[in-house]
Write a protein that holds these residues in place. Structure first.
Motif, PDB file in Angstrom:
ATOM      1  N   ALA A 118      11.065  37.727 119.150  1.00  0.00           N
ATOM      2  CA  ALA A 118      10.159  38.837 118.859  1.00  0.00           C
ATOM      3  C   ALA A 118       9.664  38.774 117.413  1.00  0.00           C
ATOM      4  N   GLN A 119      10.560  38.419 116.488  1.00  0.00           N
ATOM      5  CA  GLN A 119      10.154  38.277 115.089  1.00  0.00           C
ATOM      6  C   GLN A 119       9.164  37.132 114.921  1.00  0.00           C
ATOM      7  N   ALA A 120       9.418  36.036 115.629  1.00  0.00           N
ATOM      8  CA  ALA A 120       8.510  34.890 115.564  1.00  0.00           C
ATOM      9  C   ALA A 120       7.141  35.249 116.121  1.00  0.00           C
ATOM     10  N   VAL A 132       3.738  26.140 119.410  1.00  0.00           N
ATOM     11  CA  VAL A 132       4.357  26.229 118.088  1.00  0.00           C
ATOM     12  C   VAL A 132       5.851  25.948 118.191  1.00  0.00           C
ATOM     13  N   ALA A 133       6.397  25.275 117.188  1.00  0.00           N
ATOM     14  CA  ALA A 133       7.839  25.071 117.097  1.00  0.00           C
ATOM     15  C   ALA A 133       8.456  26.228 116.322  1.00  0.00           C
ATOM     16  N   LEU A 134       9.668  26.589 116.691  1.00  0.00           N
ATOM     17  CA  LEU A 134      10.395  27.641 115.976  1.00  0.00           C
ATOM     18  C   LEU A 134      11.542  26.994 115.214  1.00  0.00           C
ATOM     19  N   LEU A 135      11.674  27.356 113.948  1.00  0.00           N
ATOM     20  CA  LEU A 135      12.786  26.862 113.129  1.00  0.00           C
ATOM     21  C   LEU A 135      13.634  28.061 112.708  1.00  0.00           C
ATOM     22  N   LEU A 136      14.873  28.056 113.143  1.00  0.00           N
ATOM     23  CA  LEU A 136      15.829  29.111 112.805  1.00  0.00           C
ATOM     24  C   LEU A 136      16.633  28.644 111.597  1.00  0.00           C
ATOM     25  N   VAL A 137      16.563  29.392 110.498  1.00  0.00           N
ATOM     26  CA  VAL A 137      17.206  28.960 109.252  1.00  0.00           C
ATOM     27  C   VAL A 137      18.309  29.944 108.874  1.00  0.00           C
ATOM     28  N   GLY A 138      19.554  29.474 108.892  1.00  0.00           N
ATOM     29  CA  GLY A 138      20.699  30.291 108.545  1.00  0.00           C
ATOM     30  C   GLY A 138      21.293  29.915 107.199  1.00  0.00           C
ATOM     31  N   HIS A 139      22.340  30.618 106.829  1.00  0.00           N
ATOM     32  CA  HIS A 139      23.010  30.325 105.552  1.00  0.00           C
ATOM     33  C   HIS A 139      23.899  29.103 105.690  1.00  0.00           C
ATOM     34  N   GLY A 140      24.831  29.170 106.653  1.00  0.00           N
ATOM     35  CA  GLY A 140      25.750  28.063 106.836  1.00  0.00           C
ATOM     36  C   GLY A 140      26.776  27.980 105.725  1.00  0.00           C
ATOM     37  N   THR A 141      27.921  27.434 106.044  1.00  0.00           N
ATOM     38  CA  THR A 141      28.972  27.217 105.051  1.00  0.00           C
ATOM     39  C   THR A 141      29.976  26.248 105.632  1.00  0.00           C
ATOM     40  N   ASP A 142      30.496  25.372 104.791  1.00  0.00           N
ATOM     41  CA  ASP A 142      31.518  24.429 105.244  1.00  0.00           C
ATOM     42  C   ASP A 142      32.858  25.119 105.471  1.00  0.00           C
ATOM     43  N   ARG A 143      32.992  26.378 105.004  1.00  0.00           N
ATOM     44  CA  ARG A 143      34.263  27.090 105.136  1.00  0.00           C
ATOM     45  C   ARG A 143      34.379  27.854 106.452  1.00  0.00           C
ATOM     46  N   ASP A 189       2.470  22.924 114.495  1.00  0.00           N
ATOM     47  CA  ASP A 189       2.574  24.178 113.739  1.00  0.00           C
ATOM     48  C   ASP A 189       3.968  24.774 113.932  1.00  0.00           C
ATOM     49  N   LEU A 190       4.394  25.549 112.934  1.00  0.00           N
ATOM     50  CA  LEU A 190       5.796  25.967 112.870  1.00  0.00           C
ATOM     51  C   LEU A 190       5.894  27.444 112.504  1.00  0.00           C
ATOM     52  N   VAL A 191       6.830  28.154 113.153  1.00  0.00           N
ATOM     53  CA  VAL A 191       7.170  29.507 112.737  1.00  0.00           C
ATOM     54  C   VAL A 191       8.636  29.509 112.309  1.00  0.00           C
ATOM     55  N   VAL A 192       8.909  30.057 111.146  1.00  0.00           N
ATOM     56  CA  VAL A 192      10.248  30.068 110.554  1.00  0.00           C
ATOM     57  C   VAL A 192      10.837  31.474 110.678  1.00  0.00           C
ATOM     58  N   VAL A 193      12.052  31.564 111.239  1.00  0.00           N
ATOM     59  CA  VAL A 193      12.752  32.844 111.335  1.00  0.00           C
ATOM     60  C   VAL A 193      14.068  32.735 110.566  1.00  0.00           C
ATOM     61  N   PRO A 194      14.232  33.464 109.458  1.00  0.00           N
ATOM     62  CA  PRO A 194      15.514  33.455 108.737  1.00  0.00           C
ATOM     63  C   PRO A 194      16.594  34.124 109.585  1.00  0.00           C
ATOM     64  N   TYR A 236       5.634  32.438 108.568  1.00  0.00           N
ATOM     65  CA  TYR A 236       6.948  32.869 108.077  1.00  0.00           C
ATOM     66  C   TYR A 236       7.233  34.265 108.592  1.00  0.00           C
ATOM     67  N   ALA A 237       8.320  34.407 109.365  1.00  0.00           N
ATOM     68  CA  ALA A 237       8.643  35.667 110.031  1.00  0.00           C
ATOM     69  C   ALA A 237       9.665  36.481 109.245  1.00  0.00           C
ATOM     70  N   GLY A 238       9.844  37.726 109.641  1.00  0.00           N
ATOM     71  CA  GLY A 238      10.892  38.561 109.095  1.00  0.00           C
ATOM     72  C   GLY A 238      12.252  38.104 109.599  1.00  0.00           C
ATOM     73  N   THR A 239      13.314  38.533 108.932  1.00  0.00           N
ATOM     74  CA  THR A 239      14.654  38.106 109.314  1.00  0.00           C
ATOM     75  C   THR A 239      15.010  38.601 110.712  1.00  0.00           C
ATOM     76  N   ALA A 240      15.900  37.849 111.367  1.00  0.00           N
ATOM     77  CA  ALA A 240      16.300  38.182 112.731  1.00  0.00           C
ATOM     78  C   ALA A 240      16.906  39.571 112.822  1.00  0.00           C
ATOM     79  N   GLY A 241      17.715  39.951 111.814  1.00  0.00           N
ATOM     80  CA  GLY A 241      18.413  41.219 111.859  1.00  0.00           C
ATOM     81  C   GLY A 241      17.530  42.435 111.675  1.00  0.00           C
ATOM     82  N   MET A 242      16.269  42.234 111.272  1.00  0.00           N
ATOM     83  CA  MET A 242      15.347  43.352 111.100  1.00  0.00           C
ATOM     84  C   MET A 242      14.456  43.540 112.320  1.00  0.00           C
TER      85      MET A 242
END
Length: 264
Positions: A118-120, A132-143, A189-194, A236-242
């Motif tokens: 929906a954000q995308a 359009v391709a969707l790219l989901l970008v998270g924080h990620g952590t090795d821990r 073309d690409l849509v980015v969702v944080p 560039y889309a709004g964050t998923a949590g919003m």
């Protein structure tokens, strides 16, 4: 969906001493869920702000409490901090005359994929998302593998939906890095969702900067799409949590909990 009358909902967020935006989604979700009338009361609480995890239950008068960690994935706070601060002994904890039902984070529910899409689609406006391709970008952590695992799970659900040409995943702090985003999806073309709960430095600045976008979402001249070298357009889309439907995802987690742990 049926919830036992007289139940309370407690939304537990992280909060921040430095960024008021961190708590904004929790207050928005709580307000929306209050308006449904499905709970006798809805409470917010935070680790880094007031009201605190430890004190919120003193305000709750209802005997049955659904405790939902308002996070996108499991991690240190949902596995360690929240159980400790609320004195949880398992999925269902009985304390005096109260029953605390500890639900899963909304980011883990299958319907979270709908919120991401929906954000995308909002960012794409009239553009056909099937091209359009969707790219989901998270924080990620090795821990903590849970953060990345949840992003991959939701990306797979998006792929299976067939609503976008493809769906890739990238991270700020682990591989695959958002720095290499061009190699993670095809040259369309690409849509980015944080993949974050709230807007903030990561979504406003870090992701756009590492992707080489000319404008950041808070720049006065920001608009979708931005045209990259070679003519590729990036939305560039709004964050998923919003996403406006996040309150429904929270309700779905409460319903899923009751299905797994029937009321007696």
């Amino acid at each position: 969906m049926r919830i036992s009358g007289g139940s309370a909902l407690v939304l537990a967020g992280h909060g921040s001493l430095f960024s008021p935006e961190s708590a904004l989604p929790i207050y928005q979700h709580a307000a929306s869920l209050r308006n449904t009338g499905m709970f006798a009361a809805v409470y917010e609480c935070f680790w880094k702000e007031e009201p605190s995890y430890r004190n919120v239950l003193y305000e709750v008068e209802e005997e049955r409490v659904y405790l939902v960690p308002d996070f996108l994935s499991h991690g240190y706070f949902t596995r360690e901090i929240l159980p400790r601060e609320f004195g949880l002994t398992g999925p269902v904890t009985r304390r005096n005359s109260s029953e605390i039902r500890y639900c899963e984070p909304p980011g883990r529910h299958p319907r979270m994929a709908e919120a991401i899409m929906a954000q995308a689609e909002k960012a794409l406006a009239q553009t056909d998302c099937r091209d359009v391709a969707l790219l989901l970008v998270g924080h990620g952590t090795d821990r903590n593998e849970n953060s990345a695992e949840t992003a991959w799970e939701q990306a797979e659900r998006i792929r299976r939906s067939g609503r976008f040409a493809e769906c890739g995943v990238a991270f700020l702090e682990q591989e695959p890095s958002v720095l290499g985003w061009r190699d993670l999806v095809g040259p369309r073309d690409l849509v980015v969702v944080p993949f974050f709960l709230s807007e903030g430095k990561h979504s406003y600045t870090d992701i756009p900067r590492r992707m080489g976008l000319a404008c950041h979402p808070r720049d006065p001249g920001f608009r979708n799409p931005q045209t990259m070298e070679g003519g590729r357009r990036v939305y560039y889309a709004g964050t998923a949590g919003m996403a406006p439907t996040l309150d429904q995802v929270i309700l779905a987690q409460v319903e899923a909990f009751d299905e797994a742990h029937p009321l007696v």
